[in-house]
Structures are given as C-alpha cells and as structure tokens.
Design a protein around this motif. Structure first.
Motif, PDB file in Angstrom:
ATOM      1  N   SER A   1      49.921  11.402  62.654  1.00 18.88           N
ATOM      2  CA  SER A   1      50.840  10.277  62.529  1.00 18.88           C
ATOM      3  C   SER A   1      52.227  10.650  63.017  1.00 18.88           C
ATOM      4  N   ARG A   2      52.640  11.868  62.708  1.00 15.45           N
ATOM      5  CA  ARG A   2      53.980  12.287  63.119  1.00 15.45           C
ATOM      6  C   ARG A   2      54.096  12.341  64.635  1.00 15.45           C
ATOM      7  N   ARG A   3      53.090  12.895  65.293  1.00 14.78           N
ATOM      8  CA  ARG A   3      53.146  12.982  66.752  1.00 14.78           C
ATOM      9  C   ARG A   3      53.208  11.594  67.385  1.00 14.78           C
ATOM     10  N   ALA A   4      52.403  10.676  66.857  1.00 17.29           N
ATOM     11  CA  ALA A   4      52.375   9.325  67.421  1.00 17.29           C
ATOM     12  C   ALA A   4      53.726   8.631  67.259  1.00 17.29           C
ATOM     13  N   ILE A   5      54.338   8.818  66.112  1.00  8.32           N
ATOM     14  CA  ILE A   5      55.624   8.144  65.859  1.00  8.32           C
ATOM     15  C   ILE A   5      56.753   8.838  66.603  1.00  8.32           C
ATOM     16  N   ASP A   6      56.699  10.162  66.709  1.00  7.70           N
ATOM     17  CA  ASP A   6      57.706  10.866  67.503  1.00  7.70           C
ATOM     18  C   ASP A   6      57.677  10.412  68.961  1.00  7.70           C
ATOM     19  N   ASP A   7      56.485  10.044  69.425  1.00  6.50           N
ATOM     20  CA  ASP A   7      56.361   9.591  70.818  1.00  6.50           C
ATOM     21  C   ASP A   7      56.733   8.125  71.003  1.00  6.50           C
ATOM     22  N   GLY A   8      56.554   7.293  69.972  1.00  4.37           N
ATOM     23  CA  GLY A   8      56.691   5.854  70.191  1.00  4.37           C
ATOM     24  C   GLY A   8      57.309   5.076  69.063  1.00  4.37           C
ATOM     25  N   LEU A   9      58.289   5.662  68.379  1.00  7.57           N
ATOM     26  CA  LEU A   9      58.883   5.027  67.198  1.00  7.57           C
ATOM     27  C   LEU A   9      59.256   3.569  67.445  1.00  7.57           C
ATOM     28  N   CYS A  10      59.925   3.296  68.541  1.00  6.32           N
ATOM     29  CA  CYS A  10      60.452   1.944  68.739  1.00  6.32           C
ATOM     30  C   CYS A  10      59.399   0.949  69.217  1.00  6.32           C
ATOM     31  N   ARG A  11      58.148   1.403  69.378  1.00  6.44           N
ATOM     32  CA  ARG A  11      57.072   0.448  69.670  1.00  6.44           C
ATOM     33  C   ARG A  11      56.585  -0.257  68.407  1.00  6.44           C
ATOM     34  N   ILE A  12      56.935   0.267  67.243  1.00  5.24           N
ATOM     35  CA  ILE A  12      56.553  -0.396  65.990  1.00  5.24           C
ATOM     36  C   ILE A  12      57.372  -1.675  65.846  1.00  5.24           C
ATOM     37  N   GLU A  13      56.698  -2.799  65.648  1.00  4.83           N
ATOM     38  CA  GLU A  13      57.386  -4.090  65.661  1.00  4.83           C
ATOM     39  C   GLU A  13      58.170  -4.370  64.384  1.00  4.83           C
ATOM     40  N   ASP A  14      57.700  -3.885  63.258  1.00  3.72           N
ATOM     41  CA  ASP A  14      58.294  -4.215  61.969  1.00  3.72           C
ATOM     42  C   ASP A  14      59.617  -3.460  61.793  1.00  3.72           C
ATOM     43  N   ASP A  15      60.735  -4.208  61.730  1.00  6.80           N
ATOM     44  CA  ASP A  15      62.050  -3.577  61.570  1.00  6.80           C
ATOM     45  C   ASP A  15      62.114  -2.708  60.322  1.00  6.80           C
ATOM     46  N   LEU A  16      61.506  -3.169  59.231  1.00  4.54           N
ATOM     47  CA  LEU A  16      61.602  -2.438  57.969  1.00  4.54           C
ATOM     48  C   LEU A  16      60.862  -1.112  58.042  1.00  4.54           C
ATOM     49  N   VAL A  17      59.697  -1.090  58.691  1.00  4.88           N
ATOM     50  CA  VAL A  17      58.968   0.172  58.838  1.00  4.88           C
ATOM     51  C   VAL A  17      59.770   1.134  59.714  1.00  4.88           C
ATOM     52  N   ARG A  18      60.333   0.627  60.796  1.00 10.01           N
ATOM     53  CA  ARG A  18      61.171   1.506  61.632  1.00 10.01           C
ATOM     54  C   ARG A  18      62.355   2.044  60.842  1.00 10.01           C
ATOM     55  N   ALA A  19      62.962   1.208  60.007  1.00 14.64           N
ATOM     56  CA  ALA A  19      64.086   1.672  59.192  1.00 14.64           C
ATOM     57  C   ALA A  19      63.656   2.821  58.283  1.00 14.64           C
ATOM     58  N   VAL A  20      62.494   2.684  57.648  1.00  8.73           N
ATOM     59  CA  VAL A  20      61.977   3.738  56.777  1.00  8.73           C
ATOM     60  C   VAL A  20      61.748   5.019  57.585  1.00  8.73           C
ATOM     61  N   LEU A  21      61.223   4.884  58.803  1.00 13.57           N
ATOM     62  CA  LEU A  21      60.933   6.060  59.626  1.00 13.57           C
ATOM     63  C   LEU A  21      62.212   6.714  60.145  1.00 13.57           C
ATOM     64  N   TRP A  22      63.202   5.921  60.546  1.00 14.62           N
ATOM     65  CA  TRP A  22      64.493   6.502  60.920  1.00 14.62           C
ATOM     66  C   TRP A  22      65.094   7.263  59.738  1.00 14.62           C
ATOM     67  N   ALA A  23      64.993   6.673  58.545  1.00 13.39           N
ATOM     68  CA  ALA A  23      65.529   7.345  57.351  1.00 13.39           C
ATOM     69  C   ALA A  23      64.793   8.655  57.092  1.00 13.39           C
ATOM     70  N   SER A  24      63.489   8.675  57.371  1.00 13.98           N
ATOM     71  CA  SER A  24      62.725   9.907  57.200  1.00 13.98           C
ATOM     72  C   SER A  24      63.184  10.975  58.194  1.00 13.98           C
ATOM     73  N   LEU A  25      63.496  10.566  59.415  1.00 10.31           N
ATOM     74  CA  LEU A  25      64.038  11.516  60.395  1.00 10.31           C
ATOM     75  C   LEU A  25      65.383  12.070  59.927  1.00 10.31           C
TER      76      LEU A  25
END
Length: 808
Positions: free
Chosen positions: A523-547
């Motif tokens: 999961s980490r590799r996939a998100i590191d490669d394509g974080l901004c392809r996730i459509e849901d703003d809230l999920v991206r916010a959670v992932l940016w916060a995790s970074l």
C-alpha cells in the motif's frame, strides 16, 4: 500578578453564593491612558472576609455595605472584611470604583487606532484571569453571576455587549442583564462599527467589522449570514436546551489574541478572518468552522461551564469537534474535516510526543493554578480532544452520544460541571462501557498505532496500544480507484480483512480515530507513486498527514519530504491541502529538519513545485494557494517584482496579503530597500500595510534592519500584532549567520516581555527563532530552561527544545 490557585477557588466558591454584578464602564476618553470602571457586586458569604480581583487600578474607592473602607489592595486583589454572614439577612453590597489602563496586548481593555482612517476601537478581550483587568470580580468559573452592563462612549460609536441593547442615547448605552455567566465571558466592543443586521428564529443577529472593512463585510455578508443561520438551526435541532441568550452579535475585532472568543450573545473574531481581496479557500473553511465552534460554546461552555480549568478540554474539544462537524453537515462546508485532518491533527500528534504532553482530561490537582491552566490551551485540548470525541461518537454511535450530551446540558444549565458529570450522562445513554473508554482515552497521554500487515494477500489490522478503535478501512485497485470501504473495530486481537485481499488499503481513511497509521509495503509503494490519483480529498488529507508524521518521527528526512512535495503537490487539487503542506514545510521542515546551509535550496524546490501547480491550477482558489508557495520560497526576484508591477499572477489579481508576502520575500532577498517598502505601505494604508511593512523591513538581510526590528519589538508599549510582525520578519532560516546574536538576545530578553500577561507570553513564545539552531544555541536554550521563567513561556520553550533535538 498572583495566580489564583485551585485551593483558593474552591474555598471561595464554598463560601460565596448569589453573586450579581452591575458593571458601568466609561470609555469616553478613548485617547487617554485609562478608562473608568465602576462595579456593584452583590453576594452572600458564610465567611466574614474574602477578596475581589482587580488589576492595576488607580483612583480606587471601595465601599462595603454602605461604608467607605480603606480596603487592602496590592494592585491585584482587594481584601474585603467585616462581611455579613447571616444566611437570612441582607446580602453584601460592595461598590468598587477606579480607573484602569487600556492595553495594546489583547489582554484587557484593548485599544486600537485604525491606520486606514484614524478611527479608534476599544474592546474588553477577556478570558481566564483577565476579567479583573476590566472590572472588579470574583474571577473564577464556578461563581457564575448575572451581569448588568452600561457604557459611556463616544456618541458616534456603536457599543456591543453580552445583552441586547436597552437604550442608547448620546453615547450612553445600557444592556439587558445576562443570565448567570462567568466573569471571563464578559464582553464589550465599542467603535464606529460597520454592521450587517438581520433577524432569525425570533432573535436579532448581526455581523460587525471596523468601518474600514465595510466593503469586505458587505462582500461576505450573505456567506456569513447563511453559515450563522444554518449552524443555529442545526444546534436548535440536535440540542434539547434552547439558545439561552437574547441576541447574537458577531464582531471582527482588531488585535484579538485568540482566533475567536465565545462571549455569550456577542462572539468576537480576530479580524484577519475578514481579509481584503480574494479570501483564500483555507480561510473560508476555517472561518466557517470557527463560526460553528463558537456557536456550540453557547451551550457547551456558556450555558454549562467547567468548574475548574482541568476540564478546559471538555469545552474546547467539544466545540472544536462540533465546529468542523457542523460546518460540514449543516452549513455545507464539506472541506471542514479535510482542514482538521491535514492542518490541526498533525500538530496534536507532535504535541502528544513532547515532554509537555498531558492527558486530554487531567485531574484537578494537575492544574493547581491559572498560570498552569494557561499551558493546556494547546493542541491536546483542541485538536486531539476533537479527534478523541469524534472517535467516541463513532464508537458509541451518534444517537447515544447526543443523548448523553443533552442529558449533561439539561442537568447543568446555567451551572458548572466536571468530567465525571459528563461521563455519568453518557453512561445513562448507552450500554457500552463508557467509563473504561474514558480511562484509556482521556486519562492517559499518548496515542496508539494502527498498522497493516499482510497474511498472503489478505490485509490484517493490528493495534499497538491500549485503546479500542472503530475506523474506516478503504480499499483501492492498482490504479488507486476506490473499490470498497468498511467500518472496522480494532482492539487487542488482529483483524484480518479477507474481503480486501489483494487491494491497496488505507486504515482510518476518514480520520475517525486518533492514532498513527502504518501502511503495509504494498500500500505504501502504491500511494508513494500515486497519492494525488486518489479522488477523495479526505483520504488524501489523512495520507498527507501520515507523511508529515513520518517526517516528525525521523522516518523521512526533511530533504526526502521535500522530494515527495515536489512529486505530488503540483497535482494536489484541494487548496486547503496545498496550504497545509506548504505551512508544514515552511514552519517545521525548513526550520527544524533541513541544515541551515540547505534551507535556501529547500525553499527554491518548494517554489518550483508551486510554480508547476500554479500553471495547472483549475480554480482561482487553487492558484492563490500555489502562488503563496512561490512567494514564500522563490529566489527569482525579477519574477516576483513583475507580480508587484502588474498586480497580477497570470489571471489572478494579487490580494493584499499575497502582495505583502511578495514584498517580504523581495526584502529578504535584498531586492527591496526601505524606501520601496515605504512606498508600498503608503499606496494602500491600513492594518495589512502596517503589519506587512514592519515584517518586510525586518526581513532585510542587514544588521541595521535587524537591529531596528529588535528595537521596535522590545518597546514595552508595542502592540501584539506589531510585535509579531517585527519578529516574524526578523527570523529567516536563510539568514542564520546574520541572526546568531539575536538568538542569544531572544533567550535573554523574552522572559521580561512575557510578564505582560498569559496571552502575550504565548505571542512571545511563538515568536521564537524560526531557524535551525547550532549546538551552542541549543546549549543556551537549555541554560535558559534551567532558570526562572514565566510559566507560559517555559512551556513554549520546553516544546521548542523538544522540537530541535535530543536533550543533552
């Protein structure tokens, strides 16, 4: 100034009852050094003596039960003797008359002269331990009392207070008597306000701002009214208790230290929330959330008030939670939770790993006086507490949660309450073990980790810690298109998720709990490669916060995080997320995680990423967010100067706040001299210009500029906004060598500045050097911490010390 202790407050509350105030303020000489304050206090007492608080009074006279007395007064407390103690006899009547000083630091009767038009505004900005700077009172929460207010002012002014206006003639104003409220919630705001008035639900409502902001108030009036009405109607629906006060004014005031204050019937907001020019998206979302936050306080904080300050969290956490929730659910600001997850929540994780962390709900003896109480108005009591209450509502279910809240409010209307009272109400509303939940979530500091491992292709959730969690797990295919979403309970035992086999998974996807999330490698590799392809703003916010969290823990270096920002930020489509990521890079990564010699490179890389984002922006709001990043870090002085000359960035007109960011950056690069900065100040006079010019002058990379900024900041009469401007401009991570002497001077002189008051001490602490410290400078900080420091400043510097690295 003596700090009221828990023991003193308990003893006084046990002895006194039936307190009432009549407060008369004379603000007619707004240009003088002092204002008139006359207070009539009625109360019953079981003891023959007690004390009133009143700070720095001159020309003081005191009468007790009709007799003039030479009451003992030390500049802070008036000793009252020979009181009536017969429970069946007459109440005590004390009259205190004197003159008190206006202030410019936001703690007391704050006076402000608007540089745009020369008009004067005064406001009673109160809070914990500050009411005594405006009127004589028993300055504690659990001696709530009705307050009758009258004011004499400039006849041209409008005066606002907690109650509805009864009469206003020739500058003499009287207001309805409030229901019982704590002295700390008293408010007066006076000046030639511009106003937008309306009626709703049978009550008078209004928004007010300085006359020089009348155009901005009119611009945003429909939005402000809609948010207000939607939130008010929503609270009327979910709370059993009706709104308890007789009007609802909201006023943008100058110089407020807080974001806003929940004064019953008259909420005050810092007027930076009404900016000139285009309003940034993150400011609009924040403003909507604050409106909902402060309105929730009308019930949780004003109707029902904490007994002592250990329950600060209960009022502030609840209001913070309801603010983001109601702004989204009732007022339609769907980005509110995004703002919390990516902006506020990361600060709480940082705070919870510092030495100064504390339980969300400390015990009374852990907050022994009001000075120590001032240190827990922090990210734990606000952002973590918000997150914890959100988890409680998720874990309990919304219906039982609100049923318990309503039981609590009804039982303690116009009274005081404690955490055990709240827990009793929740326990009656559910069959779940709320008391056990409270013990692990509220009485213990720290947080758990929710991590994902794989059993073959099957994701398995593990919890490292002691708390039960209910979280959403969202699954994605290899293209990061959402395929499924589950609500899962995680506790002691691993939780396999066979329905999500082979998928990329994100636990706590909508931020339902307060826990560190650790993704599995796939999961980490996939998100590191394509974080901004996730459509849901809230999920991206959670992932940016995790970074961001990975940077704070040292798992990612500052340089690596800047790499991530370069790859992903230009593709981020939510302006609130863009602004939050920029703020983290500018305020923490460049200052704390990048060597001073590399700070300039990190800033230029950030600016380059924002230039790319700016080119591909799909909205003015997104363009503004990226333009701010360019202005903060670019070394292209010619390009920035072009922005000033045209007043535009592409199709985007430069709002004043962004224009002054550009001026500051050019000044820091040595590309603007004092004459050019002065020309900018005079082209559009006002508070933006005064603050912007002070910041830009201080940013110039010369010894003379730094010395002048220091001299102005050190002036004992400096206002809070001017102080912040001087020191904000002074510090720059790219000027570490030039600024080295000022780090030592700050450590030596700031403790004296911090004695002006608790809120100003917070301002002083936040103005600490924004640059990477050398080993010798860290040693100086350790030496300062070993000495005698004001309580609030000590807490700020302890946190700073934890941020800069391991203790020696």
């Amino acid at each position: 100034m003596p700090s009221l202790t828990l023991a003193e407050a308990r003893a006084r509350a046990a002895a006194l009852s039936d307190v009432e105030y009549a407060v008369a303020l004379d603000l007619s000489d707004a240009g003088g050094a002092t204002f008139g304050s006359r207070t009539v206090v009625r109360f019953r007492s079981t003891l023959p003596s007690t004390f009133l608080e009143l700070t720095a009074a001159e020309e003081l006279s005191v009468t007790v039960n009709g007799a003039t007395t030479d009451a003992s007064y030390d500049g802070h407390r008036i000793r009252l003797e020979h009181l009536r103690t017969d429970p069946d006899g007459e109440a005590n009547v004390v009259v205190v008359d004197g003159r008190l000083p206006y202030v410019t630091d936001g703690d007391g009767m704050h006076r402000f002269v608007d540089p745009a038009d020369g008009e004067t505004y005064v406001g009673a900005y109160l809070g914990m331990d500050i009411a005594q700077k405006v009127f004589a009172c028993f300055d504690q929460n659990d001696l709530k009392a009705p307050i009758a207010t009258s004011v004499v002012s400039d006849p041209r002014w409008t005066v606002l207070a907690n109650g509805r206006t009864l009469a206003a003639e020739h500058g003499r104003w009287t207001f309805t008597t409030t229901p019982p409220i704590p002295p700390a919630l008293f408010v007066v705001a006076a000046g030639p306000w511009a106003s937008e008035r309306f009626e709703h639900a049978g009550l008078p409502f209004a928004w007010h701002a300085r006359a020089s902001l009348a155009e901005e108030l009119a611009r945003d009036a429909d939005e402000l009214r809609t948010i207000t009405e939607d939130c008010f109607d929503h609270y009327a629906e979910i709370f059993d208790e009706p709104y308890a006060f007789d009007s609802y004014d909201q006023v943008f005031v100058p110089g407020l230290n807080w974001g806003a204050q929940e004064m019953p019937g008259c909420v005050t907001y810092r007027d930076e929330l009404l900016p000139r020019g285009q309003v940034p998206a993150d400011v609009r979302v924040l403003r909507a959330s604050i409106i909902a936050h402060e309105m929730s306080h009308m019930w949780f904080g004003d109707l029902m008030t904490m007994t002592w300050w250990e329950d600060t969290w209960l009022q502030e956490s609840f209001a913070d939670y309801m603010g983001y929730r109601v702004a989204a659910d009732a007022a339609g600001w769907s980005g509110a939770q995004v703002a919390h997850e990516v902006t506020q929540k990361p600060t709480a994780y940082v705070a919870d790993e510092r030495r100064s962390t504390h339980p969300v709900a400390p015990r009374p003896e852990e907050v022994p006086d009001v000075d120590s109480a001032a240190t827990i108005f922090d990210a734990i009591s606000y952002a973590k507490g918000n997150s914890v209450l959100r988890q409680l509502a998720t874990w309990l279910g919304d219906e039982p949660f609100l049923r318990g809240v309503n039981l609590h409010l009804t039982r303690h209307r116009f009274a005081n309450a404690t955490l055990p009272d709240f827990v009793d109400a929740l326990a009656e509303a559910t069959d779940r073990d709320v008391r056990a939940w409270v013990e692990v979530w509220l009485r213990h500091s720290g947080f758990d980790t929710v991590r994902v491992e794989r059993d073959g292709d099957v994701p398995v959730l593990h919890r490292d810690g002691i708390r039960p969690h209910r979280v959403r797990v969202t699954a994605y295919d290899d293209a990061l298109v959402e395929t499924d979403s589950l609500l899962v309970d995680v506790a002691d035992d691993p939780v396999p998720l066979p329905a999500l086999a082979g998928r990329v998974v994100v636990p706590n996807a909508h931020g339902e709990t307060f826990a560190r999330i650790v993704l599995d490698d796939r999961s980490r590799r996939a998100i590191d490669d394509g974080l901004c392809r996730i459509e849901d703003d809230l999920v991206r916010a959670v992932l940016w916060a995790s970074l961001v969290d990975r940077v704070e823990t040292g798992e990612l270096s500052g340089s690596t995080f800047v790499d991530v920002v370069e790859r992903h930020l230009p593709g981020e489509g939510n302006p609130t997320v863009v602004t939050a990521v920029l703020a983290h890079v500018l305020r923490r990564v460049v200052v704390l995680r990048v060597p001073a010699a590399r700070a300039g490179d990190a800033l230029e890389r950030l600016a380059a990423a924002c230039r790319t984002g700016l080119l591909h922006s799909t909205s003015p709001e997104l363009a503004l967010a990226f333009a701010q990043g360019v202005a903060a870090g670019s070394h292209d002085a010619e390009g920035l100067a072009g922005w000033l000359e045209t007043g535009r960035v592409g199709e985007l007109a430069l709002p004043p706040t962004l224009r002054w960011q550009v001026v500051r950056r050019l000044a820091a690069l040595g590309a603007l001299d004092a004459d050019r900065i002065e020309a900018e100040r005079t082209r559009d006079p006002g508070t933006d210009a005064e603050v912007g010019a002070a910041t830009a002058l201080a940013a110039r990379p010369t010894t003379d500029a730094k010395e002048a900024a220091w001299r102005d900041a050190a002036d004992p009469a400096v206002g809070n906004r001017a102080f912040s401007a001087h020191l904000t401009g002074l510090w720059s991570p790219e000027q570490a060598e030039l600024l080295a002497p000022y780090v030592e001077r700050y450590l030596r002189e700031a403790p004296r500045w911090a004695t002006r008051g608790q809120a100003f001490a917070q301002v002083v602490g936040r103005a600490r050097p924004a640059l990477t410290l050398t080993g010798a400078q860290v040693a100086l900080l350790d030496e300062a911490l070993a000495g005698d420091l004001p309580t609030v400043l000590r807490r700020q510097w302890q946190d700073w010390r934890d941020d800069v690295g391991p203790r020696r």
